[in-house]
Design an enzyme around this catalytic site. Sequence first.
Site, short mmCIF file in Angstrom:
data_model
loop_
_atom_site.label_atom_id
_atom_site.label_comp_id
_atom_site.label_asym_id
_atom_site.label_seq_id
_atom_site.Cartn_x
_atom_site.Cartn_y
_atom_site.Cartn_z
CE1 TYR A 123 -7.79 0.54 9.95
CE2 TYR A 123 -8.20 1.49 12.15
CZ TYR A 123 -7.37 1.33 10.92
OH TYR A 123 -6.09 2.18 10.75
N GLY A 156 0.84 -1.41 0.11
CA GLY A 156 0.06 -0.18 0.14
C GLY A 156 0.77 1.25 -0.15
CE LYS A 173 -4.35 -1.26 10.60
NZ LYS A 173 -3.57 -1.50 9.67
CB ILE A 177 -1.17 9.37 10.67
CG1 ILE A 177 -0.70 9.06 11.79
CG2 ILE A 177 -0.18 10.13 9.57
CD1 ILE A 177 0.22 9.45 12.71
CB SER A 190 -4.51 1.47 14.18
OG SER A 190 -5.35 2.43 14.51
P1 NAD Z 1 -4.60 5.16 3.15
O1 NAD Z 1 -5.97 4.87 2.65
O2 NAD Z 1 -4.23 6.58 2.52
O3 NAD Z 1 -3.65 4.17 2.49
C1 NAD Z 1 -3.86 2.59 2.55
C2 NAD Z 1 -3.21 2.05 1.25
O4 NAD Z 1 -3.18 0.69 1.24
C3 NAD Z 1 -3.72 2.48 0.15
O5 NAD Z 1 -2.49 2.97 -0.86
C4 NAD Z 1 -4.50 1.32 -0.53
O6 NAD Z 1 -4.53 1.37 -1.99
C5 NAD Z 1 -3.76 0.45 -0.06
N1 NAD Z 1 -4.47 -0.86 0.01
C6 NAD Z 1 -5.81 -1.02 0.46
N2 NAD Z 1 -6.11 -2.36 0.06
C7 NAD Z 1 -4.95 -2.92 -0.32
C8 NAD Z 1 -4.91 -4.32 -0.93
N3 NAD Z 1 -5.80 -5.30 -0.95
N4 NAD Z 1 -3.56 -4.53 -1.41
C9 NAD Z 1 -2.58 -3.68 -1.44
N5 NAD Z 1 -2.95 -2.46 -1.08
C10 NAD Z 1 -3.97 -2.09 -0.58
O7 NAD Z 1 -4.19 5.19 4.47
P2 NAD Z 1 -3.09 5.52 5.42
O8 NAD Z 1 -3.66 6.53 6.32
O9 NAD Z 1 -1.80 6.03 4.85
O10 NAD Z 1 -2.67 4.17 6.26
C11 NAD Z 1 -1.80 3.43 6.05
C12 NAD Z 1 -1.86 2.34 7.05
O11 NAD Z 1 -1.74 3.01 8.32
C13 NAD Z 1 -2.99 1.61 7.00
O12 NAD Z 1 -2.92 0.36 7.43
C14 NAD Z 1 -3.90 2.15 8.20
O13 NAD Z 1 -4.86 1.25 8.80
C15 NAD Z 1 -2.73 2.43 9.23
N6 NAD Z 1 -3.05 3.71 10.01
C16 NAD Z 1 -3.42 4.90 9.59
C17 NAD Z 1 -3.61 5.98 10.80
C18 NAD Z 1 -4.10 7.40 10.36
O14 NAD Z 1 -4.48 8.22 11.07
N7 NAD Z 1 -4.05 7.56 9.11
C19 NAD Z 1 -3.71 5.50 12.06
C20 NAD Z 1 -3.29 4.28 12.41
C21 NAD Z 1 -3.05 3.30 11.55
#
Ligand code: NAD
Length: 247
Positions: free
Chosen positions: A155, A12, A159, A188, A142
């Site tokens: 979710y 991702g 996690k 984030i 997370s």
């Molecule tokens: P985002 O939605 O911008 O990015 C997620 C990425 O995962 C995207 O590029 C998407 O295309 C990819 N993805 C989804 N399904 C997929 C699949 N089946 N195969 C391959 N790629 C796939 O989200 P983000 O905020 O950048 O989050 C990145 C990670 O961090 C995630 O695992 C999210 O749960 C975790 N996270 C984010 C936050 C936040 O506040 N943004 C907080 C805690 C955890």
Amino acid sequence: MSKDKKMALVTGGSRGIGRAVCIELARAGYHVIVNYASNSAAAEETVSSCEEAGGSAEYCGFDVSNSEEVSRAFSELKSAHGSLAVLVNNAGIAKDGLLLRLKDQDWDRTLDVNLKGAFLCSREAAKLMVKARNGSIVNISSVVAEMGNPGQAPYCASKAGLIGLTRSMARELASRGITVNAITPGFIKTDMTDALGESLKEEHLKAIPLGRYGEPREVASLVRFLCSGDARYITGQVIGINGGMYM
Ligand code: NAD
């Protein structure tokens, strides 16, 4: 050029935290393989950003939850590069809804991508890392795995599962010089959190002692550290990066 460089695969990696991790690892000298699910143009942009940062990268499309696609991608990676030093299981989705209204398919898809996806990629990566007797796996969990969150049962469960997976893999792989850690980001600034309504965002902000959302690059620099030579005695840990919202 990828020759003589250590390889890092970020799932991702086309946007958000994943993109920031790709750029940070490229800057640290890895040749980065940017995985994406469907948006190859966004993955290409990540590759360009890695190159602008003075590093090298390529992109590779596969769905992390699809066992056949994952094993095909890893066998191509093995033929092209021979080894893998770093795997960052970052791909994730959130299908939110109150428990009473959740659909089976929302539960299944969330667990498939967030948890099974990390298992499938780690299993393939471990085969390469065990041979080299070296490697780092970082799982992006997370803060809600630790706290729970109403409306996010699948979710949070996925996690939290990632934390159990991290600790089991850390114990299994330690004797082969492979470290496995989980990071639990708070809020984030990415597309995922942009999707929340303004009032919810303001409410979340009140719960963050440092009074701001985190930046993707702040998560990325923690990932880089965990993969570095300075972190070889750190494994099986769950490291929070949340502005103090959970302590
Ligand atoms: P985002 O939605 O911008 O990015 C997620 C990425 O995962 C995207 O590029 C998407 O295309 C990819 N993805 C989804 N399904 C997929 C699949 N089946 N195969 C391959 N790629 C796939 O989200 P983000 O905020 O950048 O989050 C990145 C990670 O961090 C995630 O695992 C999210 O749960 C975790 N996270 C984010 C936050 C936040 O506040 N943004 C907080 C805690 C955890």
